[in-house]
Design an enzyme around this catalytic site. Structure first.
Site, PDB file in Angstrom:
ATOM      1  CD  GLU A   1      -5.294  -7.371   9.396  1.00  0.00           C
ATOM      2  OE1 GLU A   1      -4.666  -6.158   7.073  1.00  0.00           O
ATOM      3  OE2 GLU A   1      -4.388  -7.609  10.046  1.00  0.00           O
TER       4      GLU A   1
ATOM      5  CB  SER B   1      -2.946  -6.776  18.355  1.00  0.00           C
ATOM      6  OG  SER B   1      -1.715  -5.959  17.804  1.00  0.00           O
TER       7      SER B   1
ATOM      8  CG  ASP C   1       5.976  -5.124   7.238  1.00  0.00           C
ATOM      9  OD1 ASP C   1       7.297  -5.570   6.609  1.00  0.00           O
ATOM     10  OD2 ASP C   1       6.105  -5.840   8.681  1.00  0.00           O
TER      11      ASP C   1
ATOM     12  CB  THR D   1       3.290 -11.295  12.513  1.00  0.00           C
ATOM     13  OG1 THR D   1       3.116 -10.951  11.357  1.00  0.00           O
ATOM     14  CG2 THR D   1       4.322 -12.813  12.786  1.00  0.00           C
ATOM     15  CB  ALA D   2      -0.359  -7.997  11.263  1.00  0.00           C
ATOM     16  CE1 TYR D   3      -6.707  -4.734  15.028  1.00  0.00           C
ATOM     17  CE2 TYR D   3      -8.206  -4.698  13.146  1.00  0.00           C
ATOM     18  CZ  TYR D   3      -7.925  -4.609  14.495  1.00  0.00           C
ATOM     19  OH  TYR D   3      -8.521  -3.863  15.402  1.00  0.00           O
ATOM     20  CG  ASN D   4      -3.880 -12.996  14.358  1.00  0.00           C
ATOM     21  OD1 ASN D   4      -4.885 -13.662  14.692  1.00  0.00           O
ATOM     22  ND2 ASN D   4      -3.177 -13.871  14.238  1.00  0.00           N
TER      23      ASN D   4
ATOM     24  CB  ALA E   1     -14.862  -6.392  22.506  1.00  0.00           C
TER      25      ALA E   1
HETATM   26  P1  NAP Z   1       0.227   1.360  10.691  1.00  0.00           P
HETATM   27  O1  NAP Z   1      -1.026   1.420  11.702  1.00  0.00           O
HETATM   28  O2  NAP Z   1       1.407   1.779  10.927  1.00  0.00           O
HETATM   29  O3  NAP Z   1       0.583  -0.575  11.255  1.00  0.00           O
HETATM   30  C1  NAP Z   1       0.837  -0.877  12.228  1.00  0.00           C
HETATM   31  C2  NAP Z   1       1.672  -2.488  12.407  1.00  0.00           C
HETATM   32  O4  NAP Z   1       2.330  -3.569  12.209  1.00  0.00           O
HETATM   33  C3  NAP Z   1       2.854  -0.943  12.323  1.00  0.00           C
HETATM   34  O5  NAP Z   1       4.465  -1.267  12.894  1.00  0.00           O
HETATM   35  C4  NAP Z   1       3.168  -1.763  10.767  1.00  0.00           C
HETATM   36  O6  NAP Z   1       4.704  -2.322  10.224  1.00  0.00           O
HETATM   37  C5  NAP Z   1       3.075  -3.130  11.318  1.00  0.00           C
HETATM   38  N1  NAP Z   1       2.664  -4.411  10.383  1.00  0.00           N
HETATM   39  C6  NAP Z   1       1.792  -4.299   8.982  1.00  0.00           C
HETATM   40  N2  NAP Z   1       1.505  -5.860   8.860  1.00  0.00           N
HETATM   41  C7  NAP Z   1       2.397  -6.864   9.789  1.00  0.00           C
HETATM   42  C8  NAP Z   1       2.999  -7.742   9.800  1.00  0.00           C
HETATM   43  N3  NAP Z   1       2.293  -8.625   8.506  1.00  0.00           N
HETATM   44  N4  NAP Z   1       3.219  -8.636  10.670  1.00  0.00           N
HETATM   45  C9  NAP Z   1       4.066  -7.714  11.459  1.00  0.00           C
HETATM   46  N5  NAP Z   1       3.522  -6.807  11.648  1.00  0.00           N
HETATM   47  C10 NAP Z   1       2.754  -5.767  10.829  1.00  0.00           C
HETATM   48  O7  NAP Z   1      -0.411   0.398   9.145  1.00  0.00           O
HETATM   49  P2  NAP Z   1       0.391   0.233   8.260  1.00  0.00           P
HETATM   50  O8  NAP Z   1       1.458  -0.066   8.220  1.00  0.00           O
HETATM   51  O9  NAP Z   1      -0.692   0.663   6.868  1.00  0.00           O
HETATM   52  O10 NAP Z   1       0.204  -1.416   8.417  1.00  0.00           O
HETATM   53  C11 NAP Z   1      -1.476  -2.337   7.875  1.00  0.00           C
HETATM   54  C12 NAP Z   1      -1.622  -2.732   8.711  1.00  0.00           C
HETATM   55  O11 NAP Z   1      -1.741  -2.685  10.390  1.00  0.00           O
HETATM   56  C13 NAP Z   1      -3.221  -3.853   9.551  1.00  0.00           C
HETATM   57  O12 NAP Z   1      -3.168  -4.903   8.011  1.00  0.00           O
HETATM   58  C14 NAP Z   1      -3.455  -4.776  10.435  1.00  0.00           C
HETATM   59  O13 NAP Z   1      -2.908  -5.710  10.787  1.00  0.00           O
HETATM   60  C15 NAP Z   1      -2.056  -3.490  11.305  1.00  0.00           C
HETATM   61  N6  NAP Z   1      -3.543  -2.912  12.479  1.00  0.00           N
HETATM   62  C16 NAP Z   1      -3.140  -3.566  13.698  1.00  0.00           C
HETATM   63  C17 NAP Z   1      -3.841  -3.196  15.364  1.00  0.00           C
HETATM   64  C18 NAP Z   1      -3.170  -3.529  16.410  1.00  0.00           C
HETATM   65  O14 NAP Z   1      -2.377  -4.630  16.154  1.00  0.00           O
HETATM   66  N7  NAP Z   1      -4.016  -3.011  17.059  1.00  0.00           N
HETATM   67  C19 NAP Z   1      -4.717  -2.288  14.523  1.00  0.00           C
HETATM   68  C20 NAP Z   1      -4.867  -2.214  13.212  1.00  0.00           C
HETATM   69  C21 NAP Z   1      -4.429  -2.236  12.597  1.00  0.00           C
HETATM   70  P3  NAP Z   1       5.741  -0.964   9.465  1.00  0.00           P
HETATM   71  O15 NAP Z   1       6.103   0.235  10.419  1.00  0.00           O
HETATM   72  O16 NAP Z   1       6.918  -1.505   9.118  1.00  0.00           O
HETATM   73  O17 NAP Z   1       4.877  -0.263   8.320  1.00  0.00           O
END
Ligand code: NAP
Ligand code: MN
Length: 267
Positions: free
Chosen positions: A125, A169, A52, A164-167, A188
């Site tokens: 996001e 969590s 992703d 389904t991503a950061y949101n 927070a």
């Molecule tokens: P990453 O740190 O490797 O991503 C975190 C995880 O989010 C990876 O497993 C990625 O999947 C997954 N992901 C990305 N988009 C998603 C979606 N729309 N639905 C479900 N899972 C998703 O960084 P990255 O791969 O470049 O992805 C960037 C995204 O990470 C940001 O847009 C943000 O949404 C997310 N993020 C999450 C957190 C948290 O949850 N605490 C913190 C920072 C960022 P893949 O392994 O397939 O790449």
């Protein structure tokens, strides 16, 4: 939709394993009279190979093209939300690309206006976070209504597919991409007799605008993230976030609805 798309651009990280795989795809594409282009602006199909995170980059680096079909191929072994094919399903890809009438799905995007800069776009996001140990303050407006004063670590404004991503969590709801909307979640927030925020995620219709003001009062460097990229602009006064009229097009396969993906990924 008519499928006369013949110019393919491959987007991937240049790692040995992926390079080998792309060579194989190149060969198969040529056998089926597709043209592989080196310049993404000449493509009408942009194929992301990775996870992703790679798909987010593929869309960003090619400027959120409206006249292109984006296709995600997963090489991570897991099922990814933006990838409709596994790397080993080459037959399925060829079949989908050769079918004259393939179904297309459209994913909503956010449009982010930072002061007078040209608009930025987000597929997952826009996140705004304090980059130092101290909290920061945001005046939050919905359209012209001063809604709340936020004090805390930051806020996430996500699209339906980003839900389904950061949101997720931070306790946000998973939202059907057929609903054009944006969801706001807190990181927070301070909530006491002095500072008060809604405290729960909220969802705005696609016709509304969210405005965040006073980004740097006593906190010089909040970090603004657009999907997986940090924005390098400083001294920001105001951020306006709305749902874009642009949409990202991807292929829609049978048995692969958004909710089937959510089920397979999380349940
Ligand atoms: P990453 O740190 O490797 O991503 C975190 C995880 O989010 C990876 O497993 C990625 O999947 C997954 N992901 C990305 N988009 C998603 C979606 N729309 N639905 C479900 N899972 C998703 O960084 P990255 O791969 O470049 O992805 C960037 C995204 O990470 C940001 O847009 C943000 O949404 C997310 N993020 C999450 C957190 C948290 O949850 N605490 C913190 C920072 C960022 P893949 O392994 O397939 O790449
Ligand atoms: Mn990743």
């Amino acid at each position: 939709m008519r499928m006369d798309r013949r110019n393919i651009f491959f987007f991937y990280r240049k790692e040995d394993k992926t390079i080998k795989y792309v060579e194989k795809l190149n060969q198969i594409a040529k056998e089926h009279q597709f043209t592989i282009v080196e310049d993404a602006t000449k493509a009408n199909v942009i194929v992301s190979i990775g996870g992703d995170g790679t798909f987010l980059q593929a869309v960003r680096k090619t400027n959120f093209r409206q006249d292109c079909l984006y296709v995600g191929i997963s090489t991570t072994g897991a099922l990814n939300l933006y990838c409709d094919f596994h790397a080993d399903e080459i037959d399925k890809m060829v079949e989908a690309m050769l079918t004259k009438n393939i179904e297309v799905r459209r994913y909503p995007l956010l449009e982010v206006k930072v002061d007078d800069n040209p608009s930025f776009y987000c597929l997952n996001e826009c996140s705004i976070r304090s980059a130092i140990i101290k909290t920061f303050v945001l005046e939050v407006y919905i359209d012209d209504l001063h809604f709340e004063t936020f004090r805390g670590d930051g806020m996430i404004i996500s699209t339906p597919t980003g839900s389904t991503a950061y949101n997720k969590s931070v306790g946000g709801a998973v939202v059907d991409p057929l609903l054009p909307c944006m969801q706001i979640t807190e990181l927070a927030s301070l909530n006491n007799n002095q500072y008060r925020t809604l405290g729960s995620p909220f969802i705005l219709s696609g016709t509304r605008k969210l405005t965040l003001i006073d980004l740097e009062d006593g906190n010089d460097f909040p970090t603004i993230g657009m999907d997986n990229e940090a924005l390098s602009i400083r001294n920001i006064k105001q951020v306006d976030i709305l749902l874009s009229e642009k949409r990202i097009k991807t292929v829609k396969l049978k048995d692969n609805s958004f909710w089937e993906k959510v089920q397979r990924t999380f349940l």
